[in-house]
Design a protein around this motif. Structure first.
Motif, mmCIF file in Angstrom:
data_model
loop_
_atom_site.group_PDB
_atom_site.id
_atom_site.type_symbol
_atom_site.label_atom_id
_atom_site.label_comp_id
_atom_site.label_asym_id
_atom_site.label_seq_id
_atom_site.Cartn_x
_atom_site.Cartn_y
_atom_site.Cartn_z
ATOM 1 N N ARG A 132 0.799 -1.220 0.000
ATOM 2 C CA ARG A 132 0.000 0.000 0.000
ATOM 3 C C ARG A 132 0.830 1.266 0.000
ATOM 4 O O ARG A 132 0.296 2.358 -0.142
ATOM 5 C CB ARG A 132 -0.896 0.021 1.235
ATOM 6 N N ASN A 133 2.118 1.152 0.199
ATOM 7 C CA ASN A 133 2.963 2.348 0.326
ATOM 8 C C ASN A 133 3.641 2.687 -0.988
ATOM 9 O O ASN A 133 4.053 1.806 -1.745
ATOM 10 C CB ASN A 133 4.023 2.123 1.398
ATOM 11 N N THR A 134 3.809 3.993 -1.210
ATOM 12 C CA THR A 134 4.417 4.428 -2.473
ATOM 13 C C THR A 134 5.829 3.887 -2.631
ATOM 14 O O THR A 134 6.242 3.563 -3.749
ATOM 15 C CB THR A 134 4.446 5.956 -2.558
ATOM 16 N N ASP A 135 6.572 3.746 -1.526
ATOM 17 C CA ASP A 135 7.955 3.295 -1.652
ATOM 18 C C ASP A 135 8.063 1.789 -1.856
ATOM 19 O O ASP A 135 9.170 1.254 -1.971
ATOM 20 C CB ASP A 135 8.795 3.737 -0.450
ATOM 21 N N GLN A 136 6.939 1.108 -1.911
ATOM 22 C CA GLN A 136 6.925 -0.319 -2.202
ATOM 23 C C GLN A 136 6.604 -0.613 -3.664
ATOM 24 O O GLN A 136 6.437 -1.763 -4.040
ATOM 25 C CB GLN A 136 5.923 -1.035 -1.286
ATOM 26 N N TYR A 137 6.518 0.440 -4.454
ATOM 27 C CA TYR A 137 6.244 0.297 -5.883
ATOM 28 C C TYR A 137 7.448 0.804 -6.669
ATOM 29 O O TYR A 137 8.031 1.834 -6.345
ATOM 30 C CB TYR A 137 4.965 1.044 -6.266
ATOM 31 N N ASP A 138 7.794 0.043 -7.692
ATOM 32 C CA ASP A 138 9.013 0.310 -8.448
ATOM 33 C C ASP A 138 8.768 1.089 -9.737
ATOM 34 O O ASP A 138 9.669 1.765 -10.223
ATOM 35 C CB ASP A 138 9.693 -1.015 -8.822
ATOM 36 N N TYR A 139 7.584 0.959 -10.293
ATOM 37 C CA TYR A 139 7.301 1.543 -11.602
ATOM 38 C C TYR A 139 6.053 2.403 -11.502
ATOM 39 O O TYR A 139 5.066 2.032 -10.852
ATOM 40 C CB TYR A 139 7.091 0.433 -12.644
ATOM 41 N N TRP A 140 6.087 3.541 -12.177
ATOM 42 C CA TRP A 140 4.973 4.492 -12.130
ATOM 43 C C TRP A 140 4.638 4.964 -13.535
ATOM 44 O O TRP A 140 5.533 5.215 -14.354
ATOM 45 C CB TRP A 140 5.348 5.701 -11.272
ATOM 46 N N GLY A 141 3.340 5.103 -13.779
ATOM 47 C CA GLY A 141 2.892 5.694 -15.023
ATOM 48 C C GLY A 141 2.640 7.177 -14.839
ATOM 49 O O GLY A 141 2.726 7.713 -13.729
ATOM 50 N N GLN A 142 2.314 7.834 -15.928
ATOM 51 C CA GLN A 142 1.949 9.236 -15.821
ATOM 52 C C GLN A 142 0.532 9.304 -15.260
ATOM 53 O O GLN A 142 -0.187 8.329 -15.268
ATOM 54 C CB GLN A 142 2.034 9.916 -17.201
ATOM 55 N N GLY A 143 0.134 10.395 -14.741
ATOM 56 C CA GLY A 143 -1.186 10.506 -14.139
ATOM 57 C C GLY A 143 -2.265 10.756 -15.165
ATOM 58 O O GLY A 143 -2.018 11.229 -16.278
ATOM 59 N N THR A 144 -3.485 10.446 -14.764
ATOM 60 C CA THR A 144 -4.658 10.797 -15.551
ATOM 61 C C THR A 144 -5.609 11.536 -14.622
ATOM 62 O O THR A 144 -5.875 11.084 -13.511
ATOM 63 C CB THR A 144 -5.296 9.560 -16.206
ATOM 64 N N LEU A 145 -6.105 12.678 -15.076
ATOM 65 C CA LEU A 145 -6.896 13.559 -14.229
ATOM 66 C C LEU A 145 -8.355 13.134 -14.213
ATOM 67 O O LEU A 145 -8.980 12.953 -15.266
ATOM 68 C CB LEU A 145 -6.776 14.999 -14.709
ATOM 69 N N VAL A 146 -8.883 12.992 -13.007
ATOM 70 C CA VAL A 146 -10.306 12.732 -12.803
ATOM 71 C C VAL A 146 -10.891 13.938 -12.073
ATOM 72 O O VAL A 146 -10.406 14.318 -11.009
ATOM 73 C CB VAL A 146 -10.525 11.452 -11.979
ATOM 74 N N THR A 147 -11.913 14.535 -12.663
ATOM 75 C CA THR A 147 -12.574 15.681 -12.063
ATOM 76 C C THR A 147 -14.040 15.350 -11.869
ATOM 77 O O THR A 147 -14.728 14.997 -12.834
ATOM 78 C CB THR A 147 -12.426 16.932 -12.939
ATOM 79 N N VAL A 148 -14.505 15.460 -10.631
ATOM 80 C CA VAL A 148 -15.898 15.171 -10.312
ATOM 81 C C VAL A 148 -16.567 16.483 -9.926
ATOM 82 O O VAL A 148 -16.188 17.117 -8.938
ATOM 83 C CB VAL A 148 -16.018 14.154 -9.171
ATOM 84 N N SER A 149 -17.539 16.890 -10.706
ATOM 85 C CA SER A 149 -18.213 18.157 -10.453
ATOM 86 C C SER A 149 -19.407 17.939 -9.530
ATOM 87 O O SER A 149 -20.078 16.909 -9.579
ATOM 88 C CB SER A 149 -18.669 18.784 -11.759
ATOM 89 N N SER A 150 -19.676 18.940 -8.708
ATOM 90 C CA SER A 150 -20.792 18.832 -7.760
ATOM 91 C C SER A 150 -22.071 19.383 -8.357
ATOM 92 O O SER A 150 -22.080 19.965 -9.441
ATOM 93 C CB SER A 150 -20.443 19.581 -6.488
#
Length: 126
Positions: free
Chosen positions: A108-126
């Motif tokens: 569950r921790n970020t330092d336990q993951y070796d590979y990362w992708g680029q982010g994808t933005l999720v926007t939820v409007s109210s």
């Protein structure tokens, strides 16, 4: 290993989105695949993880609304997000590692993951 995420966008409260993350390269070595998110002004946080194709774990804030799944034949992990809330607005990042045993819970921790992708933005409007 390279990870390519897709599927983000703008959705209204209560709506759904499905994120995908395709892995390429030395994918045979991957154990956990997971999703993290980074909300504005906040630290990166764990959302969901899957070990091999079966064992899953979720953050309390998304359990019951989000579902992580994995299709090994396509080296792809998915995050189905239902009943979205404005507080789910974030950049979602996929991650993977080559550590741990095949049994047990995903890390569950970020330092336990070796590979990362680029982010994808999720926007939820109210």
């Amino acid at each position: 290993v390279q990870l390519q995420a897709s599927g983000g966008g703008l959705v209204q409260t209560g709506g759904s989105l499905r994120l995908s993350c395709a892995a390429s390269g030395r994918t045979f070595s991957l154990n956990d695949m997971g999703w993290f998110r980074q909300r504005p002004g906040k630290e990166r946080e764990f959302v969901a993880g899957i070990r091999q194709s079966t064992t899953t774990v979720y953050a309390d804030s998304v359990r019951g609304r989000f579902t992580i799944s994995r299709e090994n034949a396509k080296n792809t992990v998915y995050l189905q997000m239902n009943s979205l809330k404005p507080e789910d607005t974030a950049v979602y990042l996929c991650a993977a590692n080559s550590r741990g045993w095949y049994s047990g819970l995903p890390y569950r921790n970020t330092d336990q993951y070796d590979y990362w992708g680029q982010g994808t933005l999720v926007t939820v409007s109210s």
